[in-house]
Design a protein around this motif. Structure first.
Motif, PDB file in Angstrom:
ATOM      1  N   GLN A  79     -37.508 -33.614 -46.811  1.00 45.97           N
ATOM      2  CA  GLN A  79     -37.426 -32.162 -45.994  1.00 45.97           C
ATOM      3  C   GLN A  79     -36.685 -31.202 -47.042  1.00 45.97           C
ATOM      4  OE1 GLN A  79     -38.915 -31.237 -43.276  1.00 45.97           O
ATOM      5  NE2 GLN A  79     -39.221 -33.031 -42.008  1.00 45.97           N
ATOM      6  N   ASP A 115     -39.598 -41.703 -40.143  1.00 43.52           N
ATOM      7  CA  ASP A 115     -40.483 -40.639 -40.593  1.00 43.52           C
ATOM      8  C   ASP A 115     -40.085 -39.452 -40.691  1.00 43.52           C
ATOM      9  OD1 ASP A 115     -39.960 -40.118 -38.107  1.00 43.52           O
ATOM     10  OD2 ASP A 115     -41.772 -40.399 -37.055  1.00 43.52           O
ATOM     11  N   GLY A 116     -38.832 -39.137 -40.863  1.00 40.47           N
ATOM     12  CA  GLY A 116     -38.365 -37.676 -40.943  1.00 40.47           C
ATOM     13  C   GLY A 116     -38.506 -36.685 -40.312  1.00 40.47           C
ATOM     14  N   ARG A 117     -38.946 -36.946 -38.807  1.00 45.14           N
ATOM     15  CA  ARG A 117     -39.167 -35.807 -37.882  1.00 45.14           C
ATOM     16  C   ARG A 117     -37.767 -35.307 -37.387  1.00 45.14           C
ATOM     17  NH1 ARG A 117     -44.166 -36.471 -34.060  1.00 45.14           N
ATOM     18  NH2 ARG A 117     -45.724 -37.294 -35.775  1.00 45.14           N
ATOM     19  N   LEU A 118     -37.699 -34.198 -36.945  1.00 44.12           N
ATOM     20  CA  LEU A 118     -36.637 -33.669 -36.492  1.00 44.12           C
ATOM     21  C   LEU A 118     -36.019 -34.316 -35.072  1.00 44.12           C
ATOM     22  CD1 LEU A 118     -34.813 -31.212 -37.086  1.00 44.12           C
ATOM     23  CD2 LEU A 118     -35.668 -29.866 -35.302  1.00 44.12           C
TER      24      LEU A 118
ATOM     25  N   PRO B  32     -50.775 -37.240 -32.095  1.00 45.51           N
ATOM     26  CA  PRO B  32     -49.824 -36.657 -32.712  1.00 45.51           C
ATOM     27  C   PRO B  32     -48.999 -37.368 -33.203  1.00 45.51           C
ATOM     28  CG  PRO B  32     -49.441 -36.044 -30.334  1.00 45.51           C
ATOM     29  CD  PRO B  32     -51.033 -37.096 -30.452  1.00 45.51           C
ATOM     30  N   SER B  33     -48.320 -38.602 -32.939  1.00 50.43           N
ATOM     31  CA  SER B  33     -47.439 -39.245 -33.407  1.00 50.43           C
ATOM     32  C   SER B  33     -47.774 -39.799 -35.003  1.00 50.43           C
ATOM     33  CB  SER B  33     -47.283 -40.843 -32.559  1.00 50.43           C
ATOM     34  OG  SER B  33     -47.150 -40.270 -31.163  1.00 50.43           O
ATOM     35  N   THR B  34     -48.915 -39.700 -35.453  1.00 51.11           N
ATOM     36  CA  THR B  34     -49.260 -40.055 -36.875  1.00 51.11           C
ATOM     37  C   THR B  34     -49.232 -38.772 -37.465  1.00 51.11           C
ATOM     38  OG1 THR B  34     -51.745 -39.250 -36.374  1.00 51.11           O
ATOM     39  CG2 THR B  34     -51.066 -41.572 -35.816  1.00 51.11           C
ATOM     40  N   LEU B  35     -48.832 -37.672 -37.176  1.00 46.90           N
ATOM     41  CA  LEU B  35     -48.669 -36.456 -38.063  1.00 46.90           C
ATOM     42  C   LEU B  35     -47.674 -36.763 -38.922  1.00 46.90           C
ATOM     43  CD1 LEU B  35     -49.374 -33.345 -35.787  1.00 46.90           C
ATOM     44  CD2 LEU B  35     -50.850 -34.398 -37.433  1.00 46.90           C
ATOM     45  N   LEU B  36     -47.767 -35.915 -40.041  1.00 45.42           N
ATOM     46  CA  LEU B  36     -46.637 -35.868 -40.989  1.00 45.42           C
ATOM     47  C   LEU B  36     -45.263 -34.954 -40.651  1.00 45.42           C
ATOM     48  CD1 LEU B  36     -48.491 -35.543 -44.424  1.00 45.42           C
ATOM     49  CD2 LEU B  36     -47.618 -37.740 -43.491  1.00 45.42           C
ATOM     50  N   SER B  37     -44.194 -35.451 -41.140  1.00 51.04           N
ATOM     51  CA  SER B  37     -42.917 -34.860 -40.803  1.00 51.04           C
ATOM     52  C   SER B  37     -43.196 -33.372 -41.410  1.00 51.04           C
ATOM     53  CB  SER B  37     -41.733 -35.660 -40.921  1.00 51.04           C
ATOM     54  OG  SER B  37     -41.678 -35.710 -42.491  1.00 51.04           O
ATOM     55  N   THR B  38     -43.865 -32.902 -42.535  1.00 51.04           N
ATOM     56  CA  THR B  38     -43.969 -31.907 -42.959  1.00 51.04           C
ATOM     57  C   THR B  38     -44.506 -30.877 -42.012  1.00 51.04           C
ATOM     58  OG1 THR B  38     -45.780 -32.440 -44.308  1.00 51.04           O
ATOM     59  CG2 THR B  38     -43.674 -32.431 -45.475  1.00 51.04           C
ATOM     60  N   HIS B  40     -45.266 -28.212 -39.427  1.00 54.01           N
ATOM     61  CA  HIS B  40     -44.171 -27.356 -38.906  1.00 54.01           C
ATOM     62  C   HIS B  40     -45.008 -26.174 -38.208  1.00 54.01           C
ATOM     63  CE1 HIS B  40     -44.109 -24.394 -42.320  1.00 54.01           C
ATOM     64  NE2 HIS B  40     -45.019 -25.469 -42.732  1.00 54.01           N
ATOM     65  N   HIS B  53     -39.357 -27.399 -37.080  1.00 55.89           N
ATOM     66  CA  HIS B  53     -39.910 -28.708 -37.537  1.00 55.89           C
ATOM     67  C   HIS B  53     -40.397 -29.526 -36.557  1.00 55.89           C
ATOM     68  CE1 HIS B  53     -38.339 -28.552 -41.825  1.00 55.89           C
ATOM     69  NE2 HIS B  53     -37.114 -27.770 -41.159  1.00 55.89           N
ATOM     70  N   LEU B  54     -41.214 -30.502 -36.876  1.00 53.84           N
ATOM     71  CA  LEU B  54     -42.110 -31.125 -35.756  1.00 53.84           C
ATOM     72  C   LEU B  54     -40.908 -32.188 -35.136  1.00 53.84           C
ATOM     73  CD1 LEU B  54     -44.516 -32.458 -34.444  1.00 53.84           C
ATOM     74  CD2 LEU B  54     -44.837 -33.924 -36.465  1.00 53.84           C
ATOM     75  N   THR B  55     -40.714 -32.473 -34.066  1.00 53.67           N
ATOM     76  CA  THR B  55     -39.835 -33.343 -33.568  1.00 53.67           C
ATOM     77  C   THR B  55     -40.437 -34.665 -33.266  1.00 53.67           C
ATOM     78  OG1 THR B  55     -40.075 -32.694 -31.234  1.00 53.67           O
ATOM     79  CG2 THR B  55     -38.296 -31.374 -32.736  1.00 53.67           C
ATOM     80  N   ARG B  56     -39.375 -35.552 -32.812  1.00 53.70           N
ATOM     81  CA  ARG B  56     -39.860 -36.726 -32.601  1.00 53.70           C
ATOM     82  C   ARG B  56     -40.774 -36.672 -31.341  1.00 53.70           C
ATOM     83  NH1 ARG B  56     -34.830 -40.791 -32.297  1.00 53.70           N
ATOM     84  NH2 ARG B  56     -34.706 -41.287 -34.322  1.00 53.70           N
ATOM     85  N   ASN B  58     -43.219 -34.774 -30.599  1.00 47.09           N
ATOM     86  CA  ASN B  58     -44.219 -34.264 -31.142  1.00 47.09           C
ATOM     87  C   ASN B  58     -44.409 -32.694 -30.563  1.00 47.09           C
ATOM     88  OD1 ASN B  58     -45.347 -36.673 -31.758  1.00 47.09           O
ATOM     89  ND2 ASN B  58     -46.221 -37.109 -29.873  1.00 47.09           N
TER      90      ASN B  58
END
Lengths: 937, 238
Positions: A79, A115-118, B32-38, B40, B53-56, B58
């Protein structure tokens, strides 16, 4: 659905050359970089409780959080901080947690560790986070659920906050109104210590330690430590221990001779003396950060020639510190890392030659591995690192250490072997140029030229001699043939070595010289997946300079580096990275021929002014002063090397629209903040004449307005401001084409004259020819931060507009066809227009995923994109830099002059063989028939 | 205009801050759980866009959004999402009560269309509204290479022509042999008359063929046709 229809339309509209799946990751390369990792925020951690393998977490000096797989160095997630926040970047993690908490500027965020999610994010308006800790234990009990974070705020609103580990909500706030400089927080199982620097009006600074209750945040106690004028600012404090069973605070005197340590919570200060002998340059304290580990720590002394260390034990009951043992002094540089296993503490000593592990209890070496060096780390020494140790039956069986080396390589040493290295020194490139190599072809041309001057006989002898000399390459060439043929057929041609840049058939192996913010210079070979050919630190050539944003210019064989803080310039050899003194450089005559002079231009006091290069007096020969209230934000000139293959555009009815081709075009962008207007001015840089103006209202002038100019067209993009009641919203792309005349087959007022001058237009035929500008605007779905145009050798290949999209981390190549301003509006194209390839105008251009040059790569923080011609006409080389580095090659009109991977060489060979075999079979048949026919007739 | 009313409301209330959430439900197209953490989302109105940012769970959380009309975009590497128009306003809960409350409204919007041209409503409510965003299509970045397929190989006109001429070359002699003598004679008579094989043996003609002169366009017919054709233009066309 309308959007779908538009998408489909955009897709069929321009069948641009997309990336082939088998070319992806082969013709392009991407360095997903983090920056130099910070020492206190780099750690091995399991991504969730019960995970088998741990990951390597770090936050870099440019506040990018990165998670790396310790096995191969691949990035798991990252990030990047989008805001250049003040304050330090911090990253902490609680034991057994599935989150990591980061703080940068005024933002505190918790990220899912795997996984780097917020998870949550909190902002503290008007303050910056100075320190961050995880509350491991509360009243001696480990919280099994989400652990809370303790945040120290500074800069405006000093205080301590406790944030809920699940939601990020504030549990309590302790406000510090004393005016002290906040320094650090430290937690012990029962208390939170807030350490600040108290600077009275008179006298030396003092350390003030405030103990807070973890439950209520109320002040329990406060005391000051007298530092005897050792501490003037926070840099003088060595260490303020975090999360150890006995948190420590340590500082030294100015001469680094005396080390003073206080166990936080007690008032006594223990004093120790640094080893005598060599003057100590730096003292570093390494202590474990786990609550349940032994209260042992290591003090490292670095001198100019070597380093040594002492290990100390803390007696918690008596609150005393005693020296346990010393580690021997070693020549050369090295570093220590701390790792824990249950309660035991191990120190790993990493030098360029060896990795040793000792226990904190005794000085016996538990494990020793010699380090097998790699070329990437040659001449570098470890700066800092972090380790994981496996100890079985009192001997260390395995150790892996992530070490930052002095040359900016971040690498993992696993049992003495370099498992991987990440070239983190390449992050944050501020300037890049294509290296111009001293070409061999030129040398050949010189030799041939020399022959022209001689008489016939000596010229002939010279030629024969040259050919005989060339013969010496013949055996090597002959030897190479089997390898090359085999490699070609199998399709696994090994990437040619760097020495082969000179013998590169297609011209893909071009060197790019990059320079980073901190003055590190590197050369990358774009053709062989961005291999680092050489890299040097500019600081070794001028030790006193601190580089801020160096700039470069390329010349044949060398580059010139300039910086605001540097006197003069540094010249570096492009192929070796060696320093060249300015005397060695032959003064190159200017590009201009005799009797001509160059005009340069620059921004002076908000006006654009043009100067004659030859004149010593800096008197402007022309000045472009924007209208009142307007401010020039940028200007772009047509590239110096911009070959144009055709001077006209052939219409469907075979008539020709002549392009307005002026080598001296400058596009100036200006804005007016008050009325939210943006204007572009097209100037002739030789005469300073204004050729075209266009203006747009309702532009968000705080957002980037990017522009580019090439051939006979220019383009720019901007964001629509919502403040006024605009009819549409989003982002716009404007493309304009310039022609000599609006009429086909007409060359305008200058058509008949063989010469024309922009400087003295009145002497020619009437006024200077102003271009006929066709301008068209499209809506685009994303903001463009930078744009440029592809370049090819002859300019025959159609150009592509390369735009950088910061929101989706990508670079898109828009084909010229899609953004042709001559696309018919409101009607279908006629047959003639269709034959030109024009399609009906649609008000928007959606970026087809196939236009993305970066395909699955995510390019973060791209500042600039540069392009260069390759050896073949169809292909242009592209190099993007910023935080990340990306390089590829594009063929906007498809690769028409080179066989791609789709060409099956084996199949071709098989066909030839089959034909040959069939000929062998058929030949006797034909022969028999011919003989028969002779007999019968 | 509705929007100017919003901005007026914004001025009147001073500061207002709405809070809402964009949520990605699991659909057949996308887990949506497979989406990358980038992944936004941005809210753009004026100045720097608001980023989430994408949260846990989704979703993208937007807090403290001041009144205004925003363009919401989800940026994702693997999927295209529909853009949304999100309006945040302060409205009286009960007419004339003077009590202001945040109201969030969301619609579809379309790139390249007027801002007032709204699509389907995607939700309306007060603080804490959950707006669903739907993926439109996955992104395909790569061009497929046309591989070797025997059927498409056979379908190509060149191959068809070659096959046809093969059939003629090999089949004609058999046909001729199987003809009854009268028709054969008639056929040969016809061939003799035809200008194609006037007099000479075609095989002999083929053997004496002068390639160089043919390429130079030496035959009379070639010259005449060249003279008539608009040569320079046809060159440009190619």
């Amino acid at each position: 659905m309308r959007f779908d229809a538009a998408l489909a339309l955009a897709a069929c509209l321009a069948p641009a050359a997309a990336v082939f799946e088998d070319d992806a990751h082969h013709i392009d390369f991407h360095y997903a970089l983090l920056g130099l990792p910070k020492h206190d925020a780099t750690f091995f951690q399991k991504p969730f409780a019960g995970s088998k393998a741990s990951l390597l977490y770090t936050i870099s000096q440019n506040q990018t959080i990165g998670v790396v797989n310790p096995k191969d160095g691949a990035l798991v997630w990252r990030q990047a901080s989008s805001h250049d926040g003040a304050g330090p970047g911090l990253l902490r993690s609680g034991e057994g947690q599935d989150t990591v908490v980061s703080a940068a500027g005024d933002r505190i965020s918790a990220w899912s560790a795997s996984d780097g999610r917020l998870v949550w994010e909190t902002r503290v308006a008007g303050a910056t986070v100075e320190d961050l800790e995880i509350l491991e234990q509360e009243d001696g009990i480990t919280d099994t659920e989400a652990k809370d974070a303790i945040v120290l705020l500074g800069n405006g609103k000093p205080g301590v906050k406790r944030l809920d580990g699940k939601t990020g909500r504030t549990k309590w706030t302790f406000e510090d109104a004393s005016g002290d400089t906040p320094f650090q927080v430290s937690t012990s199982p029962t208390t939170i210590y807030y350490i600040s620097l108290h600077t009275p009006m008179i006298g030396a600074s003092k350390l003030r330690v405030t103990s807070l209750s973890p439950i209520t945040g109320k002040k329990l106690d406060q005391y000051t430590l007298s530092s005897d004028s050792d501490i003037q600012s926070r840099e003088h404090i060595l260490f303020a221990g975090a999360n150890t069973a006995a948190p420590l605070i340590a500082w030294t005197d100015v001469a680094n001779k005396v080390l003073k340590i206080n166990i936080i919570g007690t008032k006594g200060v223990s004093t120790f003396h640094a080893p005598s002998g060599e003057p100590v340059e730096r003292i570093i304290l390494h202590a474990p950060d786990r609550v349940n580990s032994l209260a042992h720590f290591l003090v490292e002394y670095q001198t100019a020639v070597g380093h040594s260390a002492d290990v100390y034990h803390v007696d918690l009951k008596k609150s005393t510190i005693s020296k346990a043992y010393s580690l021997p002094a070693l020549k050369g540089k090295g570093t220590f890392t701390t790792s824990t296993s249950d309660a035991n503490v191990y120190f790993t000593r990493v030098t360029a030659e060896e990795v040793t592990v000792v226990s904190s209890v005794s000085h016996g070496v538990l494990g020793r591995w010699p380090v097998r060096g790699t070329p990437a780390l040659a001449g570098a020494y470890p700066v800092h690192g972090t380790s994981e140790v496996v100890v079985k039956a009192d001997s260390a069986t395995a150790v892996r250490s992530a070490i930052l080396f002095s040359n900016g390589q971040w690498s993992l040493i696993r049992n003495g072997e370099i498992a991987w290295t990440r070239p983190e020194f390449l992050s944050r490139v501020v300037s890049a140029v294509w290296a111009e190599l001293p070409e061999e072809e030129e040398a050949l041309a010189h030799k041939l030229e020399a022959e022209g001057d001689r008489n016939l006989v000596s010229a002939y002898i010279h030629r024969v001699e040259r050919h005989i000399r060339d013969l010496e390459h013949f055996p090597a060439w002959l030897q190479n043939i089997p390898n090359r043929v085999l490699g070609n057929v199998i399709g696994k041609s090994e990437e040619s070595a760097i020495e082969e840049i000179h013998h590169d058939t297609f011209g893909f192996h071009k060197l790019v010289i990059v320079v980073t913010e901190r003055g590190r210079l590197a050369a990358l070979d774009v053709g062989s997946k961005g291999k680092v050919v050489w890299h040097i630190d500019l600081n070794q050539f001028s030790p006193k300079t601190t580089f801020h944003s160096p700039s470069m210019r390329a010349f044949a064989g060398y580059v010139e580096v300039k910086d605001a803080s540097l006197e003069g310039s540094i010249y570096i050899n492009s192929t070796t990275g060696g320093l060249i003194s300015s005397q060695d450089i032959e003064v190159r005559s200017n590009v201009a021929a005799e009797g001509q002079s160059l005009i340069s231009f620059d921004l002076v006091d908000g006006d654009l002014e043009g100067f004659l290069d030859t004149k010593s007096s800096p008197e402007a020969i022309w000045t472009f002063e924007p209208p009142k209230g307007e401010r020039i934000i940028s200007y772009t000139a047509r590239p110096v090397k911009d070959p144009v293959a055709s001077i006209g555009k052939v219409l469907g009815d075979r008539r020709v629209l002549y392009k307005y081709l002026n080598p001296n075009l400058v596009l100036v962008t200006t804005v007016v903040e008050s009325s939210r207007t943006a204007s572009v001015y097209l100037l002739d840089s030789a005469s300073g004449q204004l050729l075209h103006t266009s203006s747009h209202r309702d532009v968000d002038v705080s957002r980037p307005i990017s522009s580019t100019i090439s051939e006979n067209w220019f383009s720019y993009s901007f964001t629509i401001d919502s403040k006024s009641a605009t009819s549409s919203r989003g982002y716009q792309l404007v493309v304009a084409e310039m022609y000599e005349s609006p009429l086909p087959d007409d060359r305008g007022p200058l058509g008949a004259s063989p010469n024309a001058s922009t400087l003295q237009p009145s002497e020619g035929n009437g006024d200077a020819a102003k271009p006929h500008v066709l301008l068209q605007t499209w809506h685009i779905p994303e903001e463009i931060s930078h744009m440029t145009v592809t370049q090819t050798r002859q300019g025959i290949t159609s150009r592509e507009l390369l735009v950088t999209l910061p929101a989706s981390n990508s670079i898109v190549g828009i084909p010229r066809q899609a953004i042709d301003p001559r696309r018919p509006i409101g009607r279908d194209p006629t047959a003639q227009e269709q034959s030109e390839g024009l399609t009906k105008y649609t008000p928007m251009i959606l970026f087809d995923p196939k236009w993305h040059l970066n395909h699955k790569y995510e390019l973060i923080g791209v500042k600039n994109v540069i392009t260069s011609e390759s050896g073949i006409e169809s292909t242009s080389l592209v190099f993007a830099y910023g935080l990340d580095i990306f390089g590829t090659r594009v063929a906007p009109s498809f690769a028409f002059d080179i066989l791609g991977k789709g060409f099956n060489k084996v199949q071709m060979l098989l066909t030839v063989v089959a034909l040959f075999v069939s000929v062998l079979f058929v030949a006797p048949l034909v022969q028999r028939k011919q003989i028969n026919s002779l007999w019968t007739t | 205009m509705r929007y100017s009313i919003f901005s007026a409301a914004c001025m009147a209330s001073g500061s207002s801050a709405a809070r809402f959430m964009l949520h990605m439900p699991a659909t057949q197209l996308l887990n949506p759980s497979t989406l990358l953490s980038t992944t936004h989302a941005t809210l753009q109105a004026s100045g720097a866009p608001v980023d989430a940012h994408l949260t846990r769970s989704n979703s993208f959380n937007f807090n403290n959004v001041s009144a205004g009309s925003y363009l919401a975009t989800v940026h994702c590497r693997d999927y295209v999402f529909e853009p949304l128009r999100i309006d945040v306003s302060m409205e009286e809960t009960v007419e004339g009560s003077g009590e202001l409350k945040e109201v969030v409204r969301a619609w579809q919007t379309f790139v390249g269309n007027e801002w007032d041209n709204k699509g389907e409503s995607r939700g309306e409510g007060s603080n804490g509204l959950v707006i669903e965003v739907k993926p439109l299509a996955p992104k395909y970045y790569y061009n497929e290479r046309s591989g070797f397929a025997p059927l498409s190989f056979l379908k190509s006109p060149m191959i068809l022509m070659a096959l046809f001429s093969m059939v003629l070359i090999f089949g004609m002699p058999y046909l001729m042999e199987n003809m009854d003598p009268e028709t054969k004679a008639e056929f040969e008579e016809m061939q003799k008359k035809s200008p194609l094989s006037s007099g000479t043996n075609p095989a002999q003609q083929l053997q004496n063929f002068d390639l160089a002169s043919w390429m130079a366009g030496k035959t009379e017919t070639g010259v005449s046709s060249r003279g008539q054709s608009p040569a320079p233009q046809s060159k440009k066309r190619s």
